[in-house]
Motif scaffolding. Structure first.
Motif, PDB file in Angstrom:
ATOM      1  N   PHE A 174       0.856  -1.182   0.000  1.00 25.76           N
ATOM      2  CA  PHE A 174       0.000   0.000   0.000  1.00 25.76           C
ATOM      3  C   PHE A 174       0.894   1.235   0.000  1.00 25.76           C
ATOM      4  O   PHE A 174       1.779   1.365   0.856  1.00 25.76           O
ATOM      5  N   ARG A 175       0.670   2.125  -0.991  1.00 28.32           N
ATOM      6  CA  ARG A 175       1.488   3.326  -1.131  1.00 28.32           C
ATOM      7  C   ARG A 175       2.973   2.948  -1.100  1.00 28.32           C
ATOM      8  O   ARG A 175       3.429   2.204  -1.940  1.00 28.32           O
ATOM      9  N   GLY A 176       3.722   3.422  -0.087  1.00 26.66           N
ATOM     10  CA  GLY A 176       5.155   3.125  -0.039  1.00 26.66           C
ATOM     11  C   GLY A 176       5.521   1.855   0.694  1.00 26.66           C
ATOM     12  O   GLY A 176       6.693   1.474   0.754  1.00 26.66           O
ATOM     13  N   LEU A 177       4.543   1.161   1.265  1.00 25.06           N
ATOM     14  CA  LEU A 177       4.805  -0.054   2.041  1.00 25.06           C
ATOM     15  C   LEU A 177       4.999  -1.253   1.103  1.00 25.06           C
ATOM     16  O   LEU A 177       4.262  -1.415   0.137  1.00 25.06           O
ATOM     17  N   TYR A 178       5.990  -2.099   1.401  1.00 23.41           N
ATOM     18  CA  TYR A 178       6.262  -3.267   0.561  1.00 23.41           C
ATOM     19  C   TYR A 178       6.802  -4.417   1.403  1.00 23.41           C
ATOM     20  O   TYR A 178       7.255  -4.233   2.539  1.00 23.41           O
ATOM     21  N   ALA A 179       6.751  -5.612   0.824  1.00 22.54           N
ATOM     22  CA  ALA A 179       7.327  -6.812   1.437  1.00 22.54           C
ATOM     23  C   ALA A 179       8.147  -7.536   0.391  1.00 22.54           C
ATOM     24  O   ALA A 179       7.895  -7.409  -0.821  1.00 22.54           O
ATOM     25  N   ASN A 180       9.156  -8.306   0.833  1.00 21.05           N
ATOM     26  CA  ASN A 180       9.982  -9.027  -0.127  1.00 21.05           C
ATOM     27  C   ASN A 180      10.539 -10.316   0.473  1.00 21.05           C
ATOM     28  O   ASN A 180      10.510 -10.522   1.688  1.00 21.05           O
ATOM     29  N   ALA A 181      11.029 -11.156  -0.398  1.00 22.46           N
ATOM     30  CA  ALA A 181      11.736 -12.382  -0.019  1.00 22.46           C
ATOM     31  C   ALA A 181      12.992 -12.460  -0.876  1.00 22.46           C
ATOM     32  O   ALA A 181      12.957 -12.116  -2.065  1.00 22.46           O
ATOM     33  N   SER A 182      14.116 -12.891  -0.277  1.00 18.96           N
ATOM     34  CA  SER A 182      15.376 -12.862  -1.010  1.00 18.96           C
ATOM     35  C   SER A 182      16.313 -13.971  -0.558  1.00 18.96           C
ATOM     36  O   SER A 182      16.154 -14.556   0.510  1.00 18.96           O
ATOM     37  N   LEU A 183      17.316 -14.228  -1.390  1.00 18.18           N
ATOM     38  CA  LEU A 183      18.364 -15.215  -1.119  1.00 18.18           C
ATOM     39  C   LEU A 183      19.714 -14.525  -1.266  1.00 18.18           C
ATOM     40  O   LEU A 183      19.973 -13.858  -2.271  1.00 18.18           O
ATOM     41  N   ASP A 184      20.583 -14.658  -0.247  1.00 13.51           N
ATOM     42  CA  ASP A 184      21.944 -14.118  -0.287  1.00 13.51           C
ATOM     43  C   ASP A 184      22.941 -15.249  -0.526  1.00 13.51           C
ATOM     44  O   ASP A 184      22.882 -16.282   0.152  1.00 13.51           O
ATOM     45  N   ILE A 185      23.858 -15.027  -1.454  1.00 13.05           N
ATOM     46  CA  ILE A 185      24.995 -15.930  -1.659  1.00 13.05           C
ATOM     47  C   ILE A 185      26.255 -15.153  -1.285  1.00 13.05           C
ATOM     48  O   ILE A 185      26.538 -14.105  -1.872  1.00 13.05           O
ATOM     49  N   SER A 186      27.005 -15.656  -0.299  1.00 12.50           N
ATOM     50  CA  SER A 186      28.173 -14.921   0.195  1.00 12.50           C
ATOM     51  C   SER A 186      29.462 -15.707  -0.040  1.00 12.50           C
ATOM     52  O   SER A 186      29.463 -16.933  -0.075  1.00 12.50           O
ATOM     53  N   ARG A 187      30.545 -14.956  -0.176  1.00 11.70           N
ATOM     54  CA  ARG A 187      31.888 -15.523  -0.319  1.00 11.70           C
ATOM     55  C   ARG A 187      32.842 -14.677   0.518  1.00 11.70           C
ATOM     56  O   ARG A 187      32.959 -13.476   0.293  1.00 11.70           O
ATOM     57  N   ILE A 188      33.498 -15.314   1.498  1.00 12.66           N
ATOM     58  CA  ILE A 188      34.392 -14.602   2.401  1.00 12.66           C
ATOM     59  C   ILE A 188      35.756 -15.289   2.408  1.00 12.66           C
ATOM     60  O   ILE A 188      35.834 -16.512   2.448  1.00 12.66           O
ATOM     61  N   LYS A 189      36.818 -14.476   2.365  1.00 15.43           N
ATOM     62  CA  LYS A 189      38.181 -14.984   2.532  1.00 15.43           C
ATOM     63  C   LYS A 189      38.746 -14.408   3.818  1.00 15.43           C
ATOM     64  O   LYS A 189      38.700 -13.191   4.036  1.00 15.43           O
TER      65      LYS A 189
END
Length: 262
Positions: free
Chosen positions: A137-152
């Motif tokens: 509604f207006r500026g309100l939103y929802a989301n779902a996401s997946l993060d792929i990380s690589r750390i050294k």
């Protein structure tokens, strides 16, 4: 008869003027503009550990009106209380012999691992985010996401060590123990997160091309070994770019064929 024609003419004229004024009416307030994609730059804070993250999350939304595909990027580093897999179960004998050149019959048991605390140690990485966002509604939103990380990172492994040694002063053999560690350089760690988010955009200006963005993100699954906690808030400024292409193609409505005489 003339009165009837005059009334009909006035009625048609008023209807046309009403239709024109309706079509020319200003757009409703609060409606977000149609754009090609949105791009925002944010700061991030983790509620779980209270540590500000070192990276600046960048988020692009390929879509319009707070709905579309999420593509994000953020730098990250390894956390201080992380459980490491595939750590060496025994210490390198050279580490013990550097500690005591007379050591032999060396035995060790693995204790734990942690990021190296040296000021020159390596600890850096990045995470890429992919997901989908839907306006509520207006500026309100929802989301779902997946993060792929690589750390050294340089990782320090700790061991409890027992060994025998020869004391040249007394000419006798002894046994002793010690807590020793060795450093694994540039260990590469891959990880992932599954996130759910709820956010709000506050548009700036009449054209609403610029906006302030606030988003609360919770990692339902966290296998990233990142220093971020599970509950994070990001906030920053963004802008809406371009507008979606609008095309229309008129099909062939009628085809007339003429027979060819041979």
């Amino acid at each position: 008869m003339k009165k009837i024609l005059l009334i009909s003419f006035l009625l048609l004229t008023s209807l046309q003027l009403f239709a024109q004024s309706t079509s020319a009416a200003p757009k409703k307030k609060g409606v977000l503009p149609e754009t090609l994609f949105n791009l925002d730059f944010n700061g991030s804070f983790s509620f779980d550990n209270g540590n500000l993250t070192t990276g600046m999350p960048v988020k692009a939304l390929i879509g319009s009106k707070n709905t579309g595909i999420i593509v994000g990027f953020q730098s990250c580093k390894i956390g201080s209380s992380i459980i490491f897999n595939n750590a060496p179960t025994e210490i390198n004998p050279l580490v013990v012999q550097n500690y005591d050149p007379n050591a032999y019959n060396i035995n060790s048991s693995y204790r734990y691992s942690y990021p190296s605390s040296s000021s020159s140690s390596l600890n850096k990485g990045f995470a890429i985010r992919l997901g989908y966002q839907k306006a509520i509604f207006r500026g309100l939103y929802a989301n779902a996401s997946l993060d792929i990380s690589r750390i050294k990172a340089d990782v320090r492994h700790s061991y409890y060590v027992t060994y025998d040694y020869f004391d040249s002063w007394s000419g006798s053999y002894y046994s002793t123990d010690a807590y020793l560690g060795e450093t694994e350089l540039a260990r590469t760690m891959w990880g992932m997160r599954v996130n759910a988010g709820l956010g709000y955009t506050i548009s700036i200006g009449k054209a609403k091309k610029f906006y302030l963005n606030y988003e609360l993100i919770y990692s339902i699954i966290d296998k990233s070994k990142s220093s971020q906690g599970k509950l994070n808030i990001i906030g920053g400024i963004g802008f809406r770019i371009g507008s979606p292409a609008k095309t229309s193609i008129d099909g062939i409505k009628e085809v007339n064929t003429v027979p060819v005489k041979l």
